[in-house]
Design a protein around this motif. Structure first.
Motif, PDB file in Angstrom:
ATOM      1  N   PRO A 190       0.830  -1.403  -0.086  1.00 24.91           N
ATOM      2  CA  PRO A 190       0.012  -0.123  -0.107  1.00 24.91           C
ATOM      3  C   PRO A 190       0.781   1.242   0.085  1.00 24.91           C
ATOM      4  O   PRO A 190       0.573   2.355  -0.592  1.00 24.91           O
ATOM      5  CB  PRO A 190      -0.715  -0.047   1.295  1.00 24.91           C
ATOM      6  N   GLU A 199      -7.741   4.736   0.835  1.00 28.76           N
ATOM      7  CA  GLU A 199      -8.474   3.779   0.276  1.00 28.76           C
ATOM      8  C   GLU A 199      -7.910   2.235   0.595  1.00 28.76           C
ATOM      9  O   GLU A 199      -8.198   1.385   0.072  1.00 28.76           O
ATOM     10  CB  GLU A 199      -8.461   4.074  -1.002  1.00 28.76           C
ATOM     11  N   THR A 200      -6.764   2.205   1.195  1.00 31.28           N
ATOM     12  CA  THR A 200      -6.192   0.696   1.297  1.00 31.28           C
ATOM     13  C   THR A 200      -5.815   0.486   2.895  1.00 31.28           C
ATOM     14  O   THR A 200      -6.816  -0.240   3.575  1.00 31.28           O
ATOM     15  CB  THR A 200      -4.916   0.597   0.610  1.00 31.28           C
ATOM     16  N   SER A 207      -8.892   2.184   4.802  1.00 22.58           N
ATOM     17  CA  SER A 207     -10.259   1.927   4.481  1.00 22.58           C
ATOM     18  C   SER A 207     -10.996   1.098   5.652  1.00 22.58           C
ATOM     19  O   SER A 207     -10.385   0.476   6.541  1.00 22.58           O
ATOM     20  CB  SER A 207     -10.176   0.999   3.245  1.00 22.58           C
ATOM     21  N   ASN A 235     -10.758  -2.795   5.491  1.00 22.77           N
ATOM     22  CA  ASN A 235      -9.448  -3.220   5.858  1.00 22.77           C
ATOM     23  C   ASN A 235      -9.542  -3.228   7.358  1.00 22.77           C
ATOM     24  O   ASN A 235      -8.866  -4.248   8.123  1.00 22.77           O
ATOM     25  CB  ASN A 235      -8.495  -2.509   5.303  1.00 22.77           C
ATOM     26  N   SER A 272      -7.547  -0.758  -5.628  1.00 19.18           N
ATOM     27  CA  SER A 272      -7.389  -0.997  -3.975  1.00 19.18           C
ATOM     28  C   SER A 272      -7.476  -2.467  -3.530  1.00 19.18           C
ATOM     29  O   SER A 272      -6.698  -2.946  -2.755  1.00 19.18           O
ATOM     30  CB  SER A 272      -8.045   0.002  -3.331  1.00 19.18           C
ATOM     31  N   ILE A 310      -4.399  -4.428  -4.493  1.00 19.81           N
ATOM     32  CA  ILE A 310      -3.308  -4.150  -3.689  1.00 19.81           C
ATOM     33  C   ILE A 310      -3.250  -4.846  -2.389  1.00 19.81           C
ATOM     34  O   ILE A 310      -2.334  -5.405  -2.026  1.00 19.81           O
ATOM     35  CB  ILE A 310      -3.426  -2.398  -3.500  1.00 19.81           C
ATOM     36  N   MET A 311      -4.408  -4.854  -1.661  1.00 20.12           N
ATOM     37  CA  MET A 311      -4.690  -5.435  -0.629  1.00 20.12           C
ATOM     38  C   MET A 311      -4.837  -6.856  -0.580  1.00 20.12           C
ATOM     39  O   MET A 311      -4.478  -7.585   0.396  1.00 20.12           O
ATOM     40  CB  MET A 311      -6.128  -4.894   0.243  1.00 20.12           C
TER      41      MET A 311
END
Length: 459
Positions: free
Chosen positions: A176, A199-200, A203, A206, A400, A403-404
């Motif tokens: 991230p 956003e990651t 968030s 998350n 996102s 990515i996560m």
């Protein structure tokens, strides 16, 4: 002082039901982390030759050219681990750990407690979390012995290491942070844009996933705790709480008086704090370097003087060495996988059957598999990140989530991959096979939660 290696009989006997055969198998057959890296190199070379059609020359060339491919990242990761170790051993943090170790009053709560504290520390920075987990495990074992209750030390250490299962969801998550860094190697796949950590890492989904993983794994440690009358492996009587007196130096010469002064370290610490304030005030974001400088600032502010910092650095360096030795080997594995296209084979095989709803879960599985061969979050993102982002773009999936998903997969299989356990095991005086039966429980529980989180956010 390290604890002696626990006997396989005691470790197996302390396990409940299904844990016994798992522990016995792992204790007999899991090699050292260095041997694991060498064997993985050979396995990846054979797979590349078979699955990609690469020639032996291509494989060796990819391996050789890859050895130096992560030097900058190696430095950043070594600093995170080094600084985390130093920070965890500063006087104020040691006092905090000693105080925390007095909180558990029974074995079951001790295992849960050390996992939760290690997880929180790993969310701050994985380097700190690794060392805090190990030191707190040892201190709780000492306190338990003094207070008259028995704890199974390998399970305690496993709980401390298991905090790593949430590190990539937090402040030092290299994936991230890279996505949030302008002009990073992910920039092209993101169309020249960045994905802010709001956003990651920060968030809502998350943050809820972090809470769920911690709750589920804490409950699992409670349930796998040895039965009341089961034999356990306790920490050696020769191991006691660390003494801070060892950091004192004789002050004889004017140069010694300068080295014993707190003024110099305080000035550097304050200067770093001012720089960080300016950085964020001007709109700067979190990067791996900023994470390192923030913890370097804390270290300079917390140590007594340069004498203590030098001593702590020497102590920390001994735990960084074995990891640094293995990093080129894993960089070589990454070189083979990227140079021959093997990593694309692994990723594409799963992504080819994905749809927007299942992409996150399949990306998690793919990243978890790749992490076995390249146990470096940043190194893994360097190759797999663009592939997953491109696939997400084709399927119309929020980047996102991609990515996560890779971040989750990277941290998930750390519970089975021995690379990052090295500093914990060095402090505890154990081997990976002594704790792997328990960390495999973390692997199973956290995997279900993370897969469910990615599935739900994709609906």
């Amino acid at each position: 002082m390290s604890a002696p290696k626990p006997s396989t009989q005691v470790n197996a006997a302390a396990s409940k039901g299904f844990m016994r055969p798992i522990n016995r198998f792992l204790e007999q057959w899991i090699p050292s982390a260095l041997t694991f890296a060498i064997v993985l190199t050979l396995i990846v070379a054979v797979l590349a030759f078979i699955l990609t059609g690469a020639s032996p020359v291509d494989v060796v060339t990819g391996w050789g050219e890859g050895l130096a491919g992560l030097l900058e990242f190696m430095t950043q990761m070594a600093l995170i681990l080094l600084l985390g170790h130093i920070l965890a051993n500063t006087g104020p943090v040691q006092k905090l750990l000693t105080w925390l170790a007095r909180v558990p009053g029974n074995p079951a709560f001790a295992y849960v407690f050390v996992f939760v504290i290690a997880a929180v520390a790993c969310l701050i920075t994985w380097g700190l979390g690794l060392v805090v987990g190990a030191l707190l495990s040892r201190e709780i074992a000492v306190q338990a012995r003094e207070r008259g209750y028995k704890v199974h030390f390998p399970l305690l250490v496993a709980a401390g290491y298991s905090g790593m299962v949430v590190w990539h969801m937090g402040y030092s998550g290299s994936g991230p942070l890279t996505a949030a860094t302008p002009d990073s190697f992910l920039a092209e796949s993101l169309g020249g844009e960045v994905i802010p950590v709001s956003e990651t890492i920060f968030s809502i989904w998350n943050l809820l996933a972090i809470l769920a993983v911690i709750v589920v794994c804490a409950l699992l440690f409670f349930f796998v705790a040895p039965k009341k009358d089961a034999p356990v492996y306790e920490l050696s009587d020769s191991v006691n709480s660390e003494s801070r007196a060892a950091f004192d130096e004789d002050v004889v010469t004017p140069a010694d008086r300068i080295d014993a002064s707190r003024v110099l370290t305080l000035i550097i610490g304050l200067a770093l704090v001012i720089y960080l304030i300016i950085h964020f005030a001007q709109g700067g974001g979190l990067t791996l370097d900023i994470v390192n400088w923030s913890f370097l600032a804390l270290i300079f502010l917390l140590v007594k003087n340069p004498f203590e910092l030098i001593h702590l650095t020497k102590e920390a360096a001994s735990n960084v060495g074995e990891i640094l030795l293995q990093f080129p080997l894993y960089a070589g594995i990454l070189g083979i996988m990227s140079g021959t296209g093997l990593i694309a084979v692994f990723s594409d095989a799963l992504v080819s059957i994905a749809n927007p709803t299942t992409f996150g879960v399949l990306a998690l599985l793919s990243a978890g598999l790749v992490n076995f061969f390249v146990p470096s979050g940043g190194g893994q993102f360097a190759v797999q990140g663009p592939i997953m982002l491109d696939a997400a773009n084709q399927l119309g999936v929020d980047p996102s989530i991609a990515i996560m998903a890779v971040s989750y997969g990277d941290q998930w299989t750390n519970m089975l991959q021995p690379f990052w356990a090295l500093p914990v095991l060095a402090i505890a005086g154990l081997k990976m096979r002594d704790i792997l039966g328990y960390t495999s429980v973390t692997f199973l529980g956290s995997g279900v939660v993370m897969a469910l989180a990615l599935f739900l956010v994709s609906l």
